[in-house]
Design a protein around this motif. Sequence first.
Motif, PDB file in Angstrom:
ATOM      1  N   LYS A 146     111.272 -19.383 -13.861  1.00 47.76           N
ATOM      2  CA  LYS A 146     111.743 -19.531 -15.465  1.00 47.76           C
ATOM      3  C   LYS A 146     112.828 -20.395 -15.169  1.00 47.76           C
ATOM      4  O   LYS A 146     113.022 -21.215 -16.206  1.00 47.76           O
ATOM      5  N   VAL A 151     113.939 -24.309 -17.483  1.00 49.41           N
ATOM      6  CA  VAL A 151     115.075 -24.324 -18.227  1.00 49.41           C
ATOM      7  C   VAL A 151     116.099 -25.575 -17.626  1.00 49.41           C
ATOM      8  O   VAL A 151     116.635 -26.348 -18.340  1.00 49.41           O
ATOM      9  N   GLU A 169     117.107 -28.918 -15.960  1.00 49.87           N
ATOM     10  CA  GLU A 169     116.441 -30.252 -15.687  1.00 49.87           C
ATOM     11  C   GLU A 169     116.501 -30.772 -14.186  1.00 49.87           C
ATOM     12  O   GLU A 169     117.442 -30.511 -13.378  1.00 49.87           O
ATOM     13  N   ASP A 229     114.183 -13.976 -19.530  1.00 47.22           N
ATOM     14  CA  ASP A 229     114.898 -15.009 -20.555  1.00 47.22           C
ATOM     15  C   ASP A 229     116.271 -14.644 -20.457  1.00 47.22           C
ATOM     16  O   ASP A 229     117.038 -15.561 -20.506  1.00 47.22           O
ATOM     17  N   VAL A 236     117.982 -15.526 -17.212  1.00 46.02           N
ATOM     18  CA  VAL A 236     118.101 -17.058 -16.837  1.00 46.02           C
ATOM     19  C   VAL A 236     119.340 -17.396 -17.786  1.00 46.02           C
ATOM     20  O   VAL A 236     119.913 -18.205 -17.322  1.00 46.02           O
ATOM     21  N   GLU A 237     119.196 -16.820 -18.823  1.00 49.66           N
ATOM     22  CA  GLU A 237     120.629 -17.167 -19.932  1.00 49.66           C
ATOM     23  C   GLU A 237     121.763 -16.898 -19.122  1.00 49.66           C
ATOM     24  O   GLU A 237     122.711 -17.934 -19.128  1.00 49.66           O
ATOM     25  N   ILE A 254     122.281 -19.590 -16.171  1.00 52.98           N
ATOM     26  CA  ILE A 254     122.845 -20.914 -16.694  1.00 52.98           C
ATOM     27  C   ILE A 254     124.049 -20.779 -17.219  1.00 52.98           C
ATOM     28  O   ILE A 254     124.999 -21.804 -16.991  1.00 52.98           O
TER      29      ILE A 254
END
Length: 183
Positions: free
Chosen positions: A24, A28, A30, A168, A171-172, A175
Amino acid sequence: MSIKSTIISIAAVSGGGKTTITKKLSLVLEDTKELFFDDYDFKKAPDDIVQWVDQGADYNLWNLEPLVSEIEKIKSSREVPTYILLDYPFSYRNDNMKKYIDLSIYIDTPLDVAMARRILRDHTKSNINDVRNEVKFYLQYGRVAYLEMKNSIKPNSDIVIDGTLPPDKIVELIIKEIRDRGL
């Protein structure tokens, strides 16, 4: 000018979410390359994980040369990715790998949740006796290996994230940490 990849390792107990979060996260961020610990054949590794833990869990007994070679190959390629994401259980505990890792994340998944996920993942076509044997082995022997991760890898990581959060959300949070750290 040399381009350097940021290498992020994702650790957790088996069933803790390493692979899911790595995949995942790659969607998100790149320009990533993902490497998965289970894709490699480590010929010089402990044969019996329970015995390895009982004897002190020396992470340097794992010869991780295939993974190290792959990282070196990626770092010296023509198109170096911005991020290399490692689905890798040992954080900074292996001396040969720790020099490559820029950020180590531990997904802190309760052992009962991890075990339930493993059963759902690994026993889609198993009979009840196979599931029963897996649980029995876990209770008699395997739990010590899970506890080793909690006691050794978790405190050795840069970031610890609740493994019961939705993927999710995990992952948030990763990040956000990456951005806050300027990685």
